[in-house]
Scaffold this motif. Structure first.
Motif, PDB file in Angstrom:
ATOM      1  N   VAL A 132      22.583  83.828  -8.730  1.00 39.95           N
ATOM      2  CA  VAL A 132      23.607  82.952  -9.286  1.00 39.95           C
ATOM      3  C   VAL A 132      24.548  83.778 -10.158  1.00 39.95           C
ATOM      4  N   TRP A 133      25.830  83.772  -9.797  1.00 42.01           N
ATOM      5  CA  TRP A 133      26.849  84.484 -10.555  1.00 42.01           C
ATOM      6  C   TRP A 133      27.878  83.501 -11.084  1.00 42.01           C
ATOM      7  N   LEU A 134      28.418  83.806 -12.239  1.00 40.94           N
ATOM      8  CA  LEU A 134      29.454  82.994 -12.856  1.00 40.94           C
ATOM      9  C   LEU A 134      30.821  83.435 -12.345  1.00 40.94           C
ATOM     10  N   ASP A 135      31.631  82.465 -11.943  1.00 43.39           N
ATOM     11  CA  ASP A 135      32.936  82.768 -11.372  1.00 43.39           C
ATOM     12  C   ASP A 135      34.049  82.558 -12.398  1.00 43.39           C
ATOM     13  N   THR A 136      33.924  83.219 -13.527  1.00 41.23           N
ATOM     14  CA  THR A 136      34.975  83.177 -14.553  1.00 41.23           C
ATOM     15  C   THR A 136      34.621  84.159 -15.664  1.00 41.23           C
ATOM     16  N   LEU A 137      35.622  84.572 -16.428  1.00 39.75           N
ATOM     17  CA  LEU A 137      35.402  85.469 -17.559  1.00 39.75           C
ATOM     18  C   LEU A 137      36.589  85.374 -18.496  1.00 39.75           C
ATOM     19  N   SER A 138      36.313  85.478 -19.790  1.00 43.82           N
ATOM     20  CA  SER A 138      37.377  85.510 -20.793  1.00 43.82           C
ATOM     21  C   SER A 138      36.860  86.221 -22.029  1.00 43.82           C
ATOM     22  N   ARG A 139      37.782  86.693 -22.864  1.00 42.43           N
ATOM     23  CA  ARG A 139      37.401  87.350 -24.118  1.00 42.43           C
ATOM     24  C   ARG A 139      36.679  86.369 -25.038  1.00 42.43           C
ATOM     25  N   ASP A 140      37.145  85.123 -25.095  1.00 44.12           N
ATOM     26  CA  ASP A 140      36.471  84.109 -25.921  1.00 44.12           C
ATOM     27  C   ASP A 140      35.012  83.942 -25.508  1.00 44.12           C
ATOM     28  N   ARG A 141      34.766  83.912 -24.209  1.00 44.04           N
ATOM     29  CA  ARG A 141      33.404  83.730 -23.710  1.00 44.04           C
ATOM     30  C   ARG A 141      32.514  84.912 -24.095  1.00 44.04           C
ATOM     31  N   PRO A 154      25.869  88.670   1.532  1.00 43.08           N
ATOM     32  CA  PRO A 154      26.951  87.678   1.585  1.00 43.08           C
ATOM     33  C   PRO A 154      27.055  86.948   0.259  1.00 43.08           C
ATOM     34  N   LEU A 155      28.277  86.780  -0.202  1.00 47.07           N
ATOM     35  CA  LEU A 155      28.546  86.078  -1.456  1.00 47.07           C
ATOM     36  C   LEU A 155      29.410  84.859  -1.136  1.00 47.07           C
ATOM     37  N   TRP A 156      28.973  83.705  -1.587  1.00 44.35           N
ATOM     38  CA  TRP A 156      29.722  82.470  -1.363  1.00 44.35           C
ATOM     39  C   TRP A 156      30.685  82.285  -2.528  1.00 44.35           C
ATOM     40  N   ALA A 157      31.967  82.445  -2.240  1.00 43.72           N
ATOM     41  CA  ALA A 157      33.013  82.305  -3.254  1.00 43.72           C
ATOM     42  C   ALA A 157      33.724  80.974  -3.072  1.00 43.72           C
ATOM     43  N   SER A 158      34.460  80.567  -4.099  1.00 41.99           N
ATOM     44  CA  SER A 158      35.197  79.304  -4.050  1.00 41.99           C
ATOM     45  C   SER A 158      34.249  78.156  -3.721  1.00 41.99           C
ATOM     46  N   THR A 159      33.220  78.013  -4.558  1.00 37.20           N
ATOM     47  CA  THR A 159      32.198  76.981  -4.303  1.00 37.20           C
ATOM     48  C   THR A 159      32.447  75.689  -5.078  1.00 37.20           C
ATOM     49  N   SER A 176      21.371  86.209  -0.640  1.00 38.69           N
ATOM     50  CA  SER A 176      22.741  85.720  -0.774  1.00 38.69           C
ATOM     51  C   SER A 176      23.079  85.571  -2.249  1.00 38.69           C
ATOM     52  N   VAL A 177      24.383  85.516  -2.513  1.00 37.34           N
ATOM     53  CA  VAL A 177      24.880  85.332  -3.877  1.00 37.34           C
ATOM     54  C   VAL A 177      25.732  84.071  -3.891  1.00 37.34           C
ATOM     55  N   SER A 178      25.463  83.202  -4.840  1.00 36.47           N
ATOM     56  CA  SER A 178      26.249  81.975  -4.978  1.00 36.47           C
ATOM     57  C   SER A 178      27.025  82.051  -6.280  1.00 36.47           C
ATOM     58  N   THR A 179      28.353  82.182  -6.179  1.00 34.36           N
ATOM     59  CA  THR A 179      29.174  82.216  -7.378  1.00 34.36           C
ATOM     60  C   THR A 179      29.619  80.799  -7.719  1.00 34.36           C
ATOM     61  N   MET A 180      29.613  80.487  -9.008  1.00 34.06           N
ATOM     62  CA  MET A 180      29.935  79.131  -9.428  1.00 34.06           C
ATOM     63  C   MET A 180      30.855  79.146 -10.640  1.00 34.06           C
ATOM     64  N   PRO A 181      31.916  78.346 -10.600  1.00 30.39           N
ATOM     65  CA  PRO A 181      32.633  78.093 -11.852  1.00 30.39           C
ATOM     66  C   PRO A 181      31.692  77.363 -12.797  1.00 30.39           C
ATOM     67  N   GLU A 182      31.981  77.402 -14.086  1.00 32.21           N
ATOM     68  CA  GLU A 182      31.025  76.862 -15.053  1.00 32.21           C
ATOM     69  C   GLU A 182      30.703  75.392 -14.798  1.00 32.21           C
ATOM     70  N   ALA A 183      31.692  74.594 -14.407  1.00 34.71           N
ATOM     71  CA  ALA A 183      31.436  73.170 -14.172  1.00 34.71           C
ATOM     72  C   ALA A 183      30.411  72.973 -13.063  1.00 34.71           C
ATOM     73  N   THR A 184      30.522  73.766 -11.999  1.00 36.01           N
ATOM     74  CA  THR A 184      29.562  73.668 -10.904  1.00 36.01           C
ATOM     75  C   THR A 184      28.200  74.171 -11.350  1.00 36.01           C
ATOM     76  N   LEU A 185      28.186  75.253 -12.103  1.00 33.72           N
ATOM     77  CA  LEU A 185      26.932  75.811 -12.617  1.00 33.72           C
ATOM     78  C   LEU A 185      26.160  74.772 -13.425  1.00 33.72           C
ATOM     79  N   LEU A 186      26.860  74.102 -14.325  1.00 31.18           N
ATOM     80  CA  LEU A 186      26.198  73.119 -15.179  1.00 31.18           C
ATOM     81  C   LEU A 186      25.793  71.885 -14.385  1.00 31.18           C
TER      82      LEU A 186
END
Length: 373
Positions: free
Chosen positions: A15-24, A265-270, A291-301
């Motif tokens: 499980v990978w997170l599909d976002t990053l920021s300095r605040d995070r 294989p990495l699943w992007a845009s999930t 496999s790798v499943s990338t998720m934006p935070e909303a999907t992750l939660l």
């Protein structure tokens, strides 16, 4: 909250997170997601950074320093994004160190998308970013355009780990796997340690349904409804079949004996784009080992707070997946045309985000000083 995500990890899905920021990063939010939500990697792209930098006050101090030095907006973009990726890589380093051959615990940074159709510039940028970030647990993202394929081979041949991005078609997926294997063969001939080279191949999922569903709706025929929301998962499942084919047989076994790692294989845009679909649609439909499943935070939660069936949902589905794509083609929706359009639009979107990011920094850096190049 973590039960479903733990179960995904247990069946071989990273499980990978599909976002990053300095605040995070500075708030500890990224570390919390790693510790509490089984996150073992982070992906970025020009759009993610454009949103983060244009909205984040956490960048003010660094931007002020860069302005004082008189750097260009383009240099500032690379410096700022490299800083975030380096810091995130440090946070994830314990995961990387504990992962077999460092397959997880990685952070991705993308080459300048304006080089998407320029092989030599892409390779040069990949080398520069690897030097600039200077961490063992990063991926350099290279788009899977025709010009990107030889760039992937050359980067891998030089020992640079690569996240191949913007894959939509099955033919291109197979070409990406071949480019990776060719790079490994060149690296082996050069005497490099193959165990230290890693790669993932990022197939974009939800955008396929968005494109196909729009065309199905335009047909306005009752029989088209049965195929809404089926194209993306079917396409990804057949890509997984291609992955299994590519990483078996004599060619792969020779490389594997030399220490090579599979290109997972990495699943992007999930994240779902259609509210008619469940938030975890592209997670539960694509559960398979390696496999790798990338998720934006909303999907992750959303996934973390649900009880989901995390058994393998890919093996045994290939015949149905092929039948679904064939049926959509028979309805008059040409697969080749759709995936070509998606690749073109994907490159254009990242180029637009990159240009917007440069414009944002030109404004925030202020007028050029005498020291700016």
């Amino acid at each position: 909250m973590t039960s479903a995500l733990n179960n995904l990890s247990d069946v071989g899905v990273s499980v990978w997170l599909d976002t990053l920021s300095r605040d995070r990063i500075v708030s500890g939010g990224l570390a919390d997601l790693i510790n509490n939500n089984c996150v073992v990697g982070v992906t970025t792209n020009p759009t993610i950074f454009s949103n983060a930098i244009s909205q984040g006050a956490a960048y003010e101090s660094q931007i002020a320093d860069l302005a004082t030095r008189g750097v260009t907006a383009e240099e500032a973009v690379r410096t700022i994004t490299a800083t975030d990726v380096r810091d995130a890589a440090d946070i994830l380093h314990p995961v990387f160190a504990a992962s077999p051959n460092g397959q997880n615990g990685r952070v991705s940074i993308e080459v300048d998308p304006r080089f998407a159709y320029n092989t030599a510039a892409t390779v040069a940028e990949a080398k520069y970013l690897a030097w600039l970030v200077d961490r063992p647990n990063i991926y350099i993202k290279i788009p899977a355009t025709e010009a990107g394929l030889p760039a992937i081979t050359e980067a891998i041949a030089q020992g640079i780990s690569v996240n191949v991005t913007l894959i939509f078609s099955l033919d291109r997926y197979q070409q990406v796997a071949d480019a990776y294997l060719s790079g490994l063969e060149k690296a082996r001939s050069a005497g490099l340690d193959l165990s230290g080279i890693s790669s993932v191949a990022s197939l974009f999922v939800s955008r396929m349904d968005t494109a196909i569903d729009k065309r199905l709706d335009a047909l306005a025929a009752p029989e088209t409804r049965a195929y809404r929301g089926k194209a993306a998962v079917a396409n990804a499942r057949l890509a997984y079949q291609a992955f299994e084919d590519a990483f078996s047989g004599e060619r792969w076994e020779r490389l594997h004996r030399a220490g090579a790692n599979k290109q997972r294989p990495l699943w992007a845009s999930t994240g779902v784009k259609d509210t008619a679909y469940e938030a975890d649609k592209y997670i539960v439909g694509l559960i398979a080992p390696d496999s790798v499943s990338t998720m934006p935070e909303a999907t992750l939660l959303a996934v973390g707070t649900q009880e989901i069936d995390t058994t393998d949902s890919v093996h045994g589905t290939y015949a149905q997946a092929r039948a679904d794509l064939d049926a959509i083609e028979r309805l008059g929706i040409p697969y080749a045309e759709v995936v070509h359009q998606l690749e073109t639009e994907g490159v254009e979107m990242f180029q637009a985000s990159w240009s917007a990011l440069i414009e944002t920094l030109e404004t925030r850096l202020g007028p050029p000083s005498s020291g700016r190049g």
